[in-house]
Design an enzyme around this catalytic site. Structure first.
Site, PDB file in Angstrom:
ATOM      1  N   HIS A  66      20.613  -9.823 -77.595  1.00  0.00           N
ATOM      2  CA  HIS A  66      20.110  -8.590 -78.227  1.00  0.00           C
ATOM      3  C   HIS A  66      19.626  -8.868 -79.660  1.00  0.00           C
ATOM      4  O   HIS A  66      19.963  -8.160 -80.598  1.00  0.00           O
ATOM      5  CB  HIS A  66      21.152  -7.468 -78.192  1.00  0.00           C
ATOM      6  CG  HIS A  66      22.477  -7.778 -78.827  1.00  0.00           C
ATOM      7  ND1 HIS A  66      23.654  -7.189 -78.402  1.00  0.00           N
ATOM      8  CD2 HIS A  66      22.825  -8.578 -79.862  1.00  0.00           C
ATOM      9  CE1 HIS A  66      24.665  -7.616 -79.150  1.00  0.00           C
ATOM     10  NE2 HIS A  66      24.186  -8.451 -80.044  1.00  0.00           N
TER      11      HIS A  66
ATOM     12  N   HIS B 270      24.557 -19.095 -81.411  1.00  0.00           N
ATOM     13  CA  HIS B 270      23.903 -18.912 -82.705  1.00  0.00           C
ATOM     14  C   HIS B 270      24.962 -18.782 -83.796  1.00  0.00           C
ATOM     15  O   HIS B 270      26.068 -18.305 -83.558  1.00  0.00           O
ATOM     16  CB  HIS B 270      22.964 -17.700 -82.712  1.00  0.00           C
ATOM     17  CG  HIS B 270      23.604 -16.348 -82.490  1.00  0.00           C
ATOM     18  ND1 HIS B 270      24.318 -16.013 -81.357  1.00  0.00           N
ATOM     19  CD2 HIS B 270      23.608 -15.230 -83.267  1.00  0.00           C
ATOM     20  CE1 HIS B 270      24.721 -14.757 -81.435  1.00  0.00           C
ATOM     21  NE2 HIS B 270      24.312 -14.268 -82.597  1.00  0.00           N
TER      22      HIS B 270
ATOM     23  N   GLU C 293      30.006 -13.380 -79.302  1.00  0.00           N
ATOM     24  CA  GLU C 293      29.497 -12.187 -78.602  1.00  0.00           C
ATOM     25  C   GLU C 293      29.486 -12.362 -77.084  1.00  0.00           C
ATOM     26  O   GLU C 293      29.518 -11.386 -76.336  1.00  0.00           O
ATOM     27  CB  GLU C 293      28.076 -11.866 -79.083  1.00  0.00           C
ATOM     28  CG  GLU C 293      27.999 -11.360 -80.510  1.00  0.00           C
ATOM     29  CD  GLU C 293      26.564 -11.094 -80.937  1.00  0.00           C
ATOM     30  OE1 GLU C 293      26.388 -10.422 -81.964  1.00  0.00           O
ATOM     31  OE2 GLU C 293      25.623 -11.568 -80.258  1.00  0.00           O
TER      32      GLU C 293
ATOM     33  N   HIS D  18      26.746  -3.833 -85.372  1.00  0.00           N
ATOM     34  CA  HIS D  18      26.591  -4.875 -86.381  1.00  0.00           C
ATOM     35  C   HIS D  18      26.755  -4.286 -87.783  1.00  0.00           C
ATOM     36  O   HIS D  18      25.824  -4.262 -88.577  1.00  0.00           O
ATOM     37  CB  HIS D  18      25.226  -5.558 -86.235  1.00  0.00           C
ATOM     38  CG  HIS D  18      25.005  -6.202 -84.914  1.00  0.00           C
ATOM     39  ND1 HIS D  18      24.683  -5.477 -83.781  1.00  0.00           N
ATOM     40  CD2 HIS D  18      25.086  -7.507 -84.524  1.00  0.00           C
ATOM     41  CE1 HIS D  18      24.554  -6.306 -82.757  1.00  0.00           C
ATOM     42  NE2 HIS D  18      24.799  -7.534 -83.176  1.00  0.00           N
TER      43      HIS D  18
END
Length: 436
Positions: free
Chosen positions: A153, A334, A381, A200
């Site tokens: 996302h 990431h 995540e 976030h």
């Protein structure tokens, strides 16, 4: 099978459950407004005008104007919220309680001095209770999970779509990976998407850090993340199904935070844009499910996987014939901070995709340390994908899973992009013995 709500049979008692909460949401929020002196003064100056400023049903307004607490409870009021309304009117709790029992304040006070109301004569009638528990017939129709979608996302993907950059050489390979997905969604459109994502630091800041958040409201607007809200629709929720899921999961010992009002950020809107494209409104309802993967401790993969399995039980016990997809979002590898910023691990990512399909139970046991070390600090995540995988039918023997699409690309801004579509194929029921 319908969920056990026999608590509704206790005489003279209203249990405040998710359905009552939805029914009385604005009524109880009105009561909360009376916690400031300014609002109390405005209410007492003109009760009707103050009530008319709230989106209350006429029956709710009438209950308050008539000082009828039993009617207010029937309309979804909760006694702790209504106590604030009573306090604004100068009523004591004993006055309020007495009014609901048909007693004067003094009569109620005398009863309490005498030891309170006896439980004898105030229990569920045995015949009523036996009839309730005898009703074990499963619903003729129920909701089904038709598939699971897994996708990164990345906020920059949303920005590329919003600013017309999808055909630029840098972005074209990313969006080509979702062309099949959009066609698949058109052919397999669900009634509801249960969308697992993480906020976030947009709706939930450091003043409130819930681990699991289930959106039980009717609608959620798009958040402003510092650049203004994305030019995409807000989402329409499904409060009835969400309330059912809340009841089932909490009774299954998963501690949830239930939220009726919040904004949703790119963690939710980017997957919708990738799967449905540029639309004026999303083509189905969406139930948002936030998982904290920002501040440790975060839930384990095993906990998320178990939650997904419980989610399947919850959805399939809902007595309406809805088609539901469960989406797991976030990742892949990431890292956005520190000297390792920009870390990508293709080998680990693709092994994760392999195991997600073929060995989800084993994958669920991977510790947090491996995610952080191998997939970067934000790669954690990926535990959210295990919720969607746990909801699939091959794990309980009720069906088979087919991989309809798999895609992996590096990079999209700072992130490796992963995407997978699994389709549920329920197994045919075995014929009864002696039936040809």
């Amino acid at each position: 099978m319908s969920l056990d709500k026999t608590y509704r049979l206790v005489p003279g008692t209203t249990v405040f459950d998710a359905e009552q909460s939805a029914k009385g949401y604005h009524l109880n929020q009105f009561c909360m407004s009376l916690m400031t002196a300014e609002n109390r003064a405005a209410y007492l100056a003109d009760e009707r005008a103050y009530l008319d400023a709230w989106p209350l049903r006429e029956a709710q307004k009438r209950a308050l104007l008539d000082r009828d607490l039993n009617a207010a409870m029937r309309e979804g009021g909760n006694i702790y919220f209504l106590a604030k309304w009573g306090a604004a009117l100068g009523l004591s709790f004993q006055q309020m309680a007495g009014s609901m029992t048909g007693m004067t304040e003094q009569e109620y006070r005398d009863m309490m001095v005498g030891g309170g109301r006896p439980v004898e004569g105030n229990r569920i009638d045995h015949a009523v209770l036996e009839a309730a528990y005898a009703d074990t017939v499963p619903p003729a129709e129920h909701a089904v999970i038709t598939g699971a979608v897994f996708t990164s996302h990345v906020p920059a993907i949303g920005a590329a779509m919003d600013h017309g950059k999808t055909e630029e050489p840098y972005w074209r390979p990313v969006f080509e990976g979702y062309e099949f997905s959009r066609q698949w969604e058109r052919e397999n459109l669900p009634d509801v998407v249960f969308l697992v994502y993480n906020d976030h630091a947009t709706t939930f800041d450091l003043s409130l850090i819930p681990t699991f958040v289930l959106g039980t409201g009717a609608a959620y607007p798009t958040a402003d993340e510092g650049y203004g809200p994305r030019p995409v629709p807000g989402i329409e929720g499904d409060p009835d199904l969400a309330a059912h899921i809340a009841h089932s999961l909490i009774r299954d010992d998963f501690d949830l935070t239930l939220v009726n009002e919040m904004t949703v950020d790119h963690g939710l809107t980017v997957p919708l844009s990738l799967m449905f494209g540029d639309v004026e409104e999303w083509p189905c309802k969406v139930i948002p499910f936030h998982v904290n993967v920002v501040q440790y401790p975060v839930p384990s993969g095993a906990r998320c996987f178990a939650l997904g399995r419980a989610l399947r039980r919850a959805i399939e016990s809902y007595d309406r014939p809805l088609k539901v997809q469960v989406w797991g979002t976030g990742g892949m590898s990431h890292q956005l901070q520190g000297p390792r910023a920009g870390l990508i691990n293709r080998e680990w990512d693709n092994a994760f995709l392999d195991r997600l399909v073929d060995d989800p139970a084993g994958l669920a046991e991977v510790p947090h340390l491996e995610y952080v070390e191998e997939a970067g600090s934000e790669g954690i995540e990926l535990v959210m994908w295990l919720i969607a995988r746990g909801a699939m039918g091959d794990l309980d023997g009720s069906g088979d899973v087919e991989v309809r699409h798999r895609f992996y690309h590096v990079p999209a801004s700072n992130t490796a992009v992963g995407h997978l579509i699994l389709e549920n194929h329920p197994r045919a029921q075995e014929p009864a013995e002696g039936v040809n």
